[in-house]
Design an enzyme around this catalytic site. Structure first.
Site, PDB file in Angstrom:
ATOM      1  N   TYR A  60       0.849  -1.195   0.000  1.00  0.00           N
ATOM      2  CA  TYR A  60       0.000   0.000   0.000  1.00  0.00           C
ATOM      3  C   TYR A  60       0.876   1.233   0.000  1.00  0.00           C
ATOM      4  O   TYR A  60       2.057   1.183   0.388  1.00  0.00           O
ATOM      5  CB  TYR A  60      -0.924  -0.009   1.228  1.00  0.00           C
ATOM      6  CG  TYR A  60      -2.092   0.931   1.114  1.00  0.00           C
ATOM      7  CD1 TYR A  60      -3.073   0.734   0.142  1.00  0.00           C
ATOM      8  CD2 TYR A  60      -2.217   2.033   1.961  1.00  0.00           C
ATOM      9  CE1 TYR A  60      -4.145   1.601   0.032  1.00  0.00           C
ATOM     10  CE2 TYR A  60      -3.289   2.905   1.865  1.00  0.00           C
ATOM     11  CZ  TYR A  60      -4.255   2.684   0.887  1.00  0.00           C
ATOM     12  OH  TYR A  60      -5.312   3.544   0.771  1.00  0.00           O
ATOM     13  N   ASN A  77     -14.916   4.793   1.524  1.00  0.00           N
ATOM     14  CA  ASN A  77     -15.544   4.482   0.235  1.00  0.00           C
ATOM     15  C   ASN A  77     -16.525   5.540  -0.260  1.00  0.00           C
ATOM     16  O   ASN A  77     -16.447   5.960  -1.428  1.00  0.00           O
ATOM     17  CB  ASN A  77     -16.217   3.109   0.306  1.00  0.00           C
ATOM     18  CG  ASN A  77     -15.210   1.981   0.451  1.00  0.00           C
ATOM     19  OD1 ASN A  77     -14.065   2.103   0.023  1.00  0.00           O
ATOM     20  ND2 ASN A  77     -15.617   0.888   1.074  1.00  0.00           N
ATOM     21  N   GLY A 103     -17.434  -1.699  -2.131  1.00  0.00           N
ATOM     22  CA  GLY A 103     -17.956  -0.631  -1.297  1.00  0.00           C
ATOM     23  C   GLY A 103     -18.011   0.694  -2.033  1.00  0.00           C
ATOM     24  O   GLY A 103     -19.003   1.430  -1.957  1.00  0.00           O
ATOM     25  N   VAL A 104     -16.947   1.022  -2.768  1.00  0.00           N
ATOM     26  CA  VAL A 104     -16.954   2.248  -3.572  1.00  0.00           C
ATOM     27  C   VAL A 104     -18.012   2.151  -4.663  1.00  0.00           C
ATOM     28  O   VAL A 104     -18.769   3.099  -4.908  1.00  0.00           O
ATOM     29  CB  VAL A 104     -15.570   2.515  -4.192  1.00  0.00           C
ATOM     30  CG1 VAL A 104     -15.643   3.673  -5.187  1.00  0.00           C
ATOM     31  CG2 VAL A 104     -14.557   2.835  -3.109  1.00  0.00           C
ATOM     32  N   ARG A 133     -18.049  -9.032 -12.230  1.00  0.00           N
ATOM     33  CA  ARG A 133     -17.614 -10.348 -12.684  1.00  0.00           C
ATOM     34  C   ARG A 133     -18.806 -11.308 -12.705  1.00  0.00           C
ATOM     35  O   ARG A 133     -19.685 -11.220 -11.845  1.00  0.00           O
ATOM     36  CB  ARG A 133     -16.520 -10.899 -11.775  1.00  0.00           C
ATOM     37  CG  ARG A 133     -15.193 -10.178 -11.869  1.00  0.00           C
ATOM     38  CD  ARG A 133     -14.187 -10.744 -10.877  1.00  0.00           C
ATOM     39  NE  ARG A 133     -14.586 -10.487  -9.492  1.00  0.00           N
ATOM     40  CZ  ARG A 133     -13.944 -10.960  -8.435  1.00  0.00           C
ATOM     41  NH1 ARG A 133     -12.880 -11.742  -8.592  1.00  0.00           N
ATOM     42  NH2 ARG A 133     -14.351 -10.682  -7.213  1.00  0.00           N
ATOM     43  N   ASP A 134     -18.815 -12.214 -13.669  1.00  0.00           N
ATOM     44  CA  ASP A 134     -19.876 -13.208 -13.727  1.00  0.00           C
ATOM     45  C   ASP A 134     -19.780 -14.133 -12.515  1.00  0.00           C
ATOM     46  O   ASP A 134     -18.694 -14.367 -11.988  1.00  0.00           O
ATOM     47  CB  ASP A 134     -19.780 -14.017 -15.022  1.00  0.00           C
ATOM     48  CG  ASP A 134     -21.086 -14.721 -15.351  1.00  0.00           C
ATOM     49  OD1 ASP A 134     -22.082 -14.490 -14.629  1.00  0.00           O
ATOM     50  OD2 ASP A 134     -21.110 -15.490 -16.331  1.00  0.00           O
ATOM     51  N   TYR A 139      -8.644   4.045  -9.281  1.00  0.00           N
ATOM     52  CA  TYR A 139      -8.479   4.169  -7.830  1.00  0.00           C
ATOM     53  C   TYR A 139      -8.133   2.836  -7.171  1.00  0.00           C
ATOM     54  O   TYR A 139      -8.033   2.749  -5.944  1.00  0.00           O
ATOM     55  CB  TYR A 139      -9.749   4.757  -7.197  1.00  0.00           C
ATOM     56  CG  TYR A 139     -10.974   3.866  -7.286  1.00  0.00           C
ATOM     57  CD1 TYR A 139     -11.353   3.062  -6.211  1.00  0.00           C
ATOM     58  CD2 TYR A 139     -11.754   3.827  -8.433  1.00  0.00           C
ATOM     59  CE1 TYR A 139     -12.467   2.251  -6.272  1.00  0.00           C
ATOM     60  CE2 TYR A 139     -12.875   3.022  -8.508  1.00  0.00           C
ATOM     61  CZ  TYR A 139     -13.227   2.235  -7.432  1.00  0.00           C
ATOM     62  OH  TYR A 139     -14.345   1.427  -7.499  1.00  0.00           O
ATOM     63  N   GLY A 140      -7.940   1.783  -7.978  1.00  0.00           N
ATOM     64  CA  GLY A 140      -7.574   0.481  -7.444  1.00  0.00           C
ATOM     65  C   GLY A 140      -7.053  -0.401  -8.560  1.00  0.00           C
ATOM     66  O   GLY A 140      -7.164  -0.063  -9.742  1.00  0.00           O
ATOM     67  N   LYS A 161     -19.527  -6.868   3.366  1.00  0.00           N
ATOM     68  CA  LYS A 161     -18.354  -6.293   4.035  1.00  0.00           C
ATOM     69  C   LYS A 161     -18.335  -6.742   5.491  1.00  0.00           C
ATOM     70  O   LYS A 161     -19.348  -6.681   6.187  1.00  0.00           O
ATOM     71  CB  LYS A 161     -18.380  -4.766   3.946  1.00  0.00           C
ATOM     72  CG  LYS A 161     -17.173  -4.101   4.588  1.00  0.00           C
ATOM     73  CD  LYS A 161     -17.134  -2.628   4.322  1.00  0.00           C
ATOM     74  CE  LYS A 161     -16.820  -2.308   2.886  1.00  0.00           C
ATOM     75  NZ  LYS A 161     -15.454  -2.731   2.466  1.00  0.00           N
TER      76      LYS A 161
END
Length: 373
Positions: free
Chosen positions: A94, A167, A195-196, A216-217, A285-286, A368
């Site tokens: 990170y 988020n 969450g975002v 995603r499937d 952002y990720g 979450k």
């Protein structure tokens, strides 16, 4: 009594029976005499002394609590989520790494128990969240400096308060800072069940924006699609569907998106770029896929697309605590109006942290994990 009150408080106060509400309020007012353990000078915290697999390096330990100095605030933590950034920080992957040993958790909500003689902005009973990442929220109680905390309203649900500081803030800033969008415009995003992603759907709907949400499937894809549409999603499609030529039919009744939000990278981000309107912006952002963002030369030249990045910690460093507090109050207003709810959450007692850590790293996690103290 406290755990049951905390869980009841996750509802809005109007939903609580009057007798229960009064009991919980009395419990909150008694905060200054409460201790998280039999010994008022000790608490418990999830600590890691080395970077690595969270299941192996995180341990629940008793910790000594510092005395409350003049500018200090003693806080009893109420609830703290496990976010992907928390896992990345423990793994050592990170942009911000605290000095080891460290207490896990960057987000959560606590209640002020006591304040020092020089503290003017907080009082016992106030709800607070971390002002910045790295504070260490996976603990029962701690003493922080006043400047490390941001007061938030205590009339919002507990789960919303616990998940407020990262988020939803990221979602709001990305929606308003990079393109001047107007009601009726569209936004496309991947990782829409994150969450975002869930916050983006709700905040966009509140702003009059329509969202195309890529996921995603999975076996329960229709159940997920229905849940995201209940939050306000206009369209929910899979990564595989995004690559099909038929996807362009989505834009028969809505404009092409000028804003794309990327949390995945790799092929998924390339597909987002392909569907952007000329002059549009993709904000990353990720990087869940752990693959680089690849943009074709033709898209950059002939569509004049822009690639940007966003990190909330950097935004807060640039804009300061005043603007962050203003952002928090804006989001709290949306929560009170019923336009922003917490993501699907599972509350787990602090002592069961191994179960919570394992569930948070499962593929297709739909809930979450929130540690309750």
């Amino acid at each position: 009594m406290w755990v049951s009150c905390a869980r009841l408080w996750a509802r809005t106060p109007a939903q609580l029976p009057p007798g229960v509400l009064a009991s919980c309020r009395r419990h909150y007012r008694a905060a200054s005499s409460y201790s998280a353990s039999a010994d008022p000078s000790r608490g418990r915290a999830l600590i890691y002394a080395n970077h690595g697999d969270p299941a192996k390096v995180v341990e629940l330990k008793n910790v000594e609590l510092a005395a409350v100095g003049g500018s200090d605030v003693r806080v009893r933590m109420l609830a703290a989520p496990i976010n992907p950034s928390d896992i990345n920080m423990i793994q050592g992957n990170y942009g911000l790494l605290p000095k080891l040993p460290a207490v896990g958790g960057n987000e959560g909500v606590g209640q002020v128990v006591a304040v020092g003689s020089s503290v003017t902005g907080l009082k016992p009973g106030d709800w607070v969240i971390p002002a910045n990442a790295g504070l260490g929220t996976w603990r029962t109680e701690a003493v922080f400096s006043e400047e490390a905390l941001i007061e938030i309203p205590s009339d919002i649900p507990l789960q919303s308060a616990a998940t407020l500081g990262v988020n939803p803030c990221t979602a709001y800033r990305m929606l308003v800072d990079f393109e001047q969008l107007q009601p009726g415009d569209s936004v496309i995003q991947n990782a829409s069940n994150s969450g975002v992603g869930q916050a983006v759907i709700q905040i966009a709907a509140a702003l009059g924006l329509r969202t195309i949400n890529v996921v995603r499937d999975r076996p329960d894809i229709q159940k997920l699609a229905n849940r995201l549409k209940d939050l306000g999603a206009k369209h929910v499609i899979t990564e595989e569907e995004l690559r099909k030529p038929e996807t362009k039919n989505l834009f028969k009744d809505m404009p092409q998106p000028r804003l794309a939000l990327n949390c995945v990278g790799g092929k998924s981000s390339t597909e987002l770029l392909r569907h952007l309107a000329p002059g549009g912006t993709m904000v990353t952002y990720g990087g869940m896929a752990k693959q680089p963002v690849t943009a074709s030369v033709s898209l950059l030249i002939f569509k004049d697309l822009r690639l940007r990045g966003f990190w909330l910690s950097q935004w807060k460093k640039k804009h300061g605590p005043g603007e962050f507090k203003s952002l928090i109050l804006t989001l709290c207003a949306l929560i009170r109006q019923g336009q922003l709810t917490a993501p699907a959450c599972t509350e787990v007692p602090l002592q069961d942290y191994q179960r919570a850590l394992g569930a948070s790293m499962e593929p297709f996690a739909s809930s979450k994990q929130i540690l309750t103290m």
